[in-house]
Design an enzyme around this catalytic site. Structure first.
Site, PDB file in Angstrom:
ATOM      1  N   ASP A   1     -56.302  -8.446 -41.260  1.00  0.00           N
ATOM      2  CA  ASP A   1     -57.600  -8.249 -40.613  1.00  0.00           C
ATOM      3  C   ASP A   1     -57.368  -8.225 -39.110  1.00  0.00           C
ATOM      4  O   ASP A   1     -56.841  -9.179 -38.539  1.00  0.00           O
ATOM      5  CB  ASP A   1     -58.531  -9.412 -41.015  1.00  0.00           C
ATOM      6  CG  ASP A   1     -59.971  -9.192 -40.548  1.00  0.00           C
ATOM      7  OD1 ASP A   1     -60.872  -9.770 -41.152  1.00  0.00           O
ATOM      8  OD2 ASP A   1     -60.185  -8.461 -39.561  1.00  0.00           O
TER       9      ASP A   1
ATOM     10  N   ASP B   1     -60.737  -2.047 -40.325  1.00  0.00           N
ATOM     11  CA  ASP B   1     -59.779  -2.998 -39.726  1.00  0.00           C
ATOM     12  C   ASP B   1     -59.224  -4.000 -40.723  1.00  0.00           C
ATOM     13  O   ASP B   1     -58.622  -4.981 -40.327  1.00  0.00           O
ATOM     14  CB  ASP B   1     -60.449  -3.727 -38.552  1.00  0.00           C
ATOM     15  CG  ASP B   1     -61.182  -4.988 -38.978  1.00  0.00           C
ATOM     16  OD1 ASP B   1     -61.853  -4.943 -40.033  1.00  0.00           O
ATOM     17  OD2 ASP B   1     -61.065  -5.995 -38.280  1.00  0.00           O
ATOM     18  N   GLU B   2     -59.396  -3.736 -41.996  1.00  0.00           N
ATOM     19  CA  GLU B   2     -59.062  -4.771 -42.970  1.00  0.00           C
ATOM     20  C   GLU B   2     -58.560  -4.152 -44.261  1.00  0.00           C
ATOM     21  O   GLU B   2     -59.146  -3.187 -44.749  1.00  0.00           O
ATOM     22  CB  GLU B   2     -60.369  -5.538 -43.222  1.00  0.00           C
ATOM     23  CG  GLU B   2     -60.248  -6.757 -44.042  1.00  0.00           C
ATOM     24  CD  GLU B   2     -61.636  -7.360 -44.351  1.00  0.00           C
ATOM     25  OE1 GLU B   2     -62.611  -7.063 -43.617  1.00  0.00           O
ATOM     26  OE2 GLU B   2     -61.719  -8.095 -45.328  1.00  0.00           O
TER      27      GLU B   2
HETATM   28  P1  TTP Z   1     -64.692  -7.841 -38.697  1.00  0.00           P
HETATM   29  O1  TTP Z   1     -63.260  -7.864 -39.129  1.00  0.00           O
HETATM   30  O2  TTP Z   1     -65.687  -8.562 -39.522  1.00  0.00           O
HETATM   31  O3  TTP Z   1     -64.800  -8.448 -37.236  1.00  0.00           O
HETATM   32  P2  TTP Z   1     -63.835  -8.296 -36.003  1.00  0.00           P
HETATM   33  O4  TTP Z   1     -62.587  -7.571 -36.335  1.00  0.00           O
HETATM   34  O5  TTP Z   1     -64.622  -7.694 -34.871  1.00  0.00           O
HETATM   35  O6  TTP Z   1     -63.532  -9.798 -35.606  1.00  0.00           O
HETATM   36  P3  TTP Z   1     -62.523 -10.838 -36.308  1.00  0.00           P
HETATM   37  O7  TTP Z   1     -61.501 -11.143 -35.252  1.00  0.00           O
HETATM   38  O8  TTP Z   1     -63.370 -12.012 -36.642  1.00  0.00           O
HETATM   39  O9  TTP Z   1     -61.955 -10.163 -37.508  1.00  0.00           O
HETATM   40  O10 TTP Z   1     -65.190  -6.362 -38.555  1.00  0.00           O
HETATM   41  C1  TTP Z   1     -64.347  -5.314 -38.106  1.00  0.00           C
HETATM   42  C2  TTP Z   1     -65.116  -4.317 -37.252  1.00  0.00           C
HETATM   43  O11 TTP Z   1     -66.218  -3.778 -37.977  1.00  0.00           O
HETATM   44  C3  TTP Z   1     -65.682  -4.928 -36.011  1.00  0.00           C
HETATM   45  O12 TTP Z   1     -64.778  -4.914 -34.917  1.00  0.00           O
HETATM   46  C4  TTP Z   1     -66.912  -4.103 -35.772  1.00  0.00           C
HETATM   47  C5  TTP Z   1     -67.332  -3.601 -37.134  1.00  0.00           C
HETATM   48  N1  TTP Z   1     -68.513  -4.353 -37.606  1.00  0.00           N
HETATM   49  C6  TTP Z   1     -69.781  -3.844 -37.393  1.00  0.00           C
HETATM   50  O13 TTP Z   1     -69.929  -2.746 -36.846  1.00  0.00           O
HETATM   51  N2  TTP Z   1     -70.874  -4.577 -37.793  1.00  0.00           N
HETATM   52  C7  TTP Z   1     -70.770  -5.803 -38.386  1.00  0.00           C
HETATM   53  O14 TTP Z   1     -71.776  -6.434 -38.722  1.00  0.00           O
HETATM   54  C8  TTP Z   1     -69.440  -6.330 -38.621  1.00  0.00           C
HETATM   55  C9  TTP Z   1     -69.274  -7.665 -39.289  1.00  0.00           C
HETATM   56  C10 TTP Z   1     -68.360  -5.582 -38.219  1.00  0.00           C
HETATM   57 MG    MG Z   2     -61.441  -8.075 -38.048  1.00  0.00          MG
END
Ligand code: TTP
Ligand code: MG
Length: 356
Positions: free
Chosen positions: A8, A103-104
């Protein structure tokens, strides 16, 4: 026993923006819609999270909590491109990849021989490569199943990783709050709490029958998760038609011997990553091997032919044949296999699902 890595990216959209705009590093920033358009945050960097900001929060509230917030609109195309490049790094390790979002992803690295077969080292290497090649950080969780790997990837976030060795699966799961389990939302969490179930260890005090009475068919799954068991496979998304690997050299290669040496190295890497599906390939026969050569003037040539076996000698034959037609400095060498179309070989589609 399976080996699953959950990767992630850290504050993904924000991290890409900070890479493109170094002036936004170290200050609270977020990607999201304008407050006057009732926008919400897609995400924010870790500096902004210190102010209590998070994904899906309204931009208006975010600016109230953090008036100095740099709020940028974001560029989904750019994140998509970035995501493809990151997934290409994953593909150097395994072909069984289940994308969850840009991203995951889950990677099933069972049987992969890279990094002496250690999933922990593979995860470390993947994160290092993401940092070196893409200037972004990622977190990873390593475990014997998807549910534990996902929880583990949050354990040392950001820019960290955590391994749950199989012998610790059960004790690790027992200590978890039930709200952490996949499928347990706010409503079911409350309902379970009303029955005195707060941790997974509490779940185990109930019989399967009682759990089904409390939460329907999900009770079965809940019972499994609470024991640290999760048999869901890593399912890839799209049918992939070719697998390949290539290397661009720091200095152009000047002789045939040099090229053969490098081609061999590329093959060895390719073979290690493709080995998990090697059995399926040979069982299903039909596929083509190909070699790609890019010369120093950037012109590219490829040559392919059907062979019944996946071995270096076949790629060597193709390389020699093509290189003899034009012996010049080589910038890149690649090799791979191309699978038949889905209709020709329906069995394959199940096993060869990988994104991009
Ligand atoms: P996430 O992996 O949930 O969040 P993140 O990568 O920003 O932060 P973390 O370090 O906690 O992993 O989501 C990945 C991307 O998806 C995030 O950068 C933006 C997008 N996203 C949205 O557009 N809306 C949302 O509600 C979420 C949760 C994510
Ligand atoms: Mg993330």
């Amino acid at each position: 026993m399976r080996k699953i890595i959950h990767v992630d990216m850290d504050c993904f959209y924000a991290a890409v923006e900070m890479r493109e705009h170094p002036e936004w590093r170290g200050v609270p920033m977020a990607v999201g819609g304008k407050p006057e358009h009732r926008g919400v945050l897609s995400t924010c960097n870790y500096e902004a999270r210190r102010f209590g900001l998070h994904s899906a929060m309204s931009s208006a509230k975010a600016l109230r909590l953090c008036p100095d917030l740099v709020l940028v609109p974001g560029n989904r195309e750019l994140y998509k491109e970035e995501s493809e490049k990151i997934f290409r790094i994953f593909q150097d390790y395994t072909l069984r990849i289940e994308p969850i979002s840009l991203d995951e992803a889950y990677l099933d690295v069972t049987g992969v021989l890279l990094c002496k077969g250690s999933a922990t080292w593979m995860a470390k290497e993947i994160r290092e490569r993401i940092f070196k090649e893409r200037h972004l950080t990622a977190s990873a969780g390593i475990a014997e199943n998807k549910f534990l790997a996902k929880i583990a990837s949050d354990w040392n976030k950001p820019n960290g990783q955590f391994t749950i060795p199989p012998e610790r699966s059960a004790t690790f799961a027992a200590s978890l709050d039930i709200g952490k389990l996949p499928g347990v939302g706010k409503v079911s969490e409350k309902k379970l709490q009303e029955h005195g179930i707060f941790k997974c260890s509490d779940v185990l005090r109930f019989s399967l029958w009682e759990l089904v009475k409390i939460c329907g068919s999900f009770g079965v799954q809940l019972f499994q998760f609470a024991k640290g068991v999760d048999n869901r496979p890593v399912v890839s998304e799209r049918v992939r038609k070719s697998f390949s690997m290539e290397d661009t050299f720091d200095k152009d290669l000047k002789s045939e011997e040099e090229c053969i040496q490098k081609l061999k190295e590329v093959f060895e890497r390719f073979y290690k990553s493709v080995i998990t599906i090697k059995e399926d390939i040979s069982k299903n026969g039909m596929y083509k091997s190909f070699v790609k050569i890019k010369y120093s003037d950037f012109s590219v040539t490829t040559i392919e032919r059907s062979f019944s076996e996946l071995k270096f000698e076949n790629f060597l034959v193709l390389f020699r044949e093509r290189f003899s037609m034009r012996e010049e400095n080589v910038r890149l060498l690649g090799l791979g296999i191309r699978l038949p179309e889905k209709e020709e070989n329906p069995q394959l589609s199940l096993d060869f699902n990988v994104p991009f």
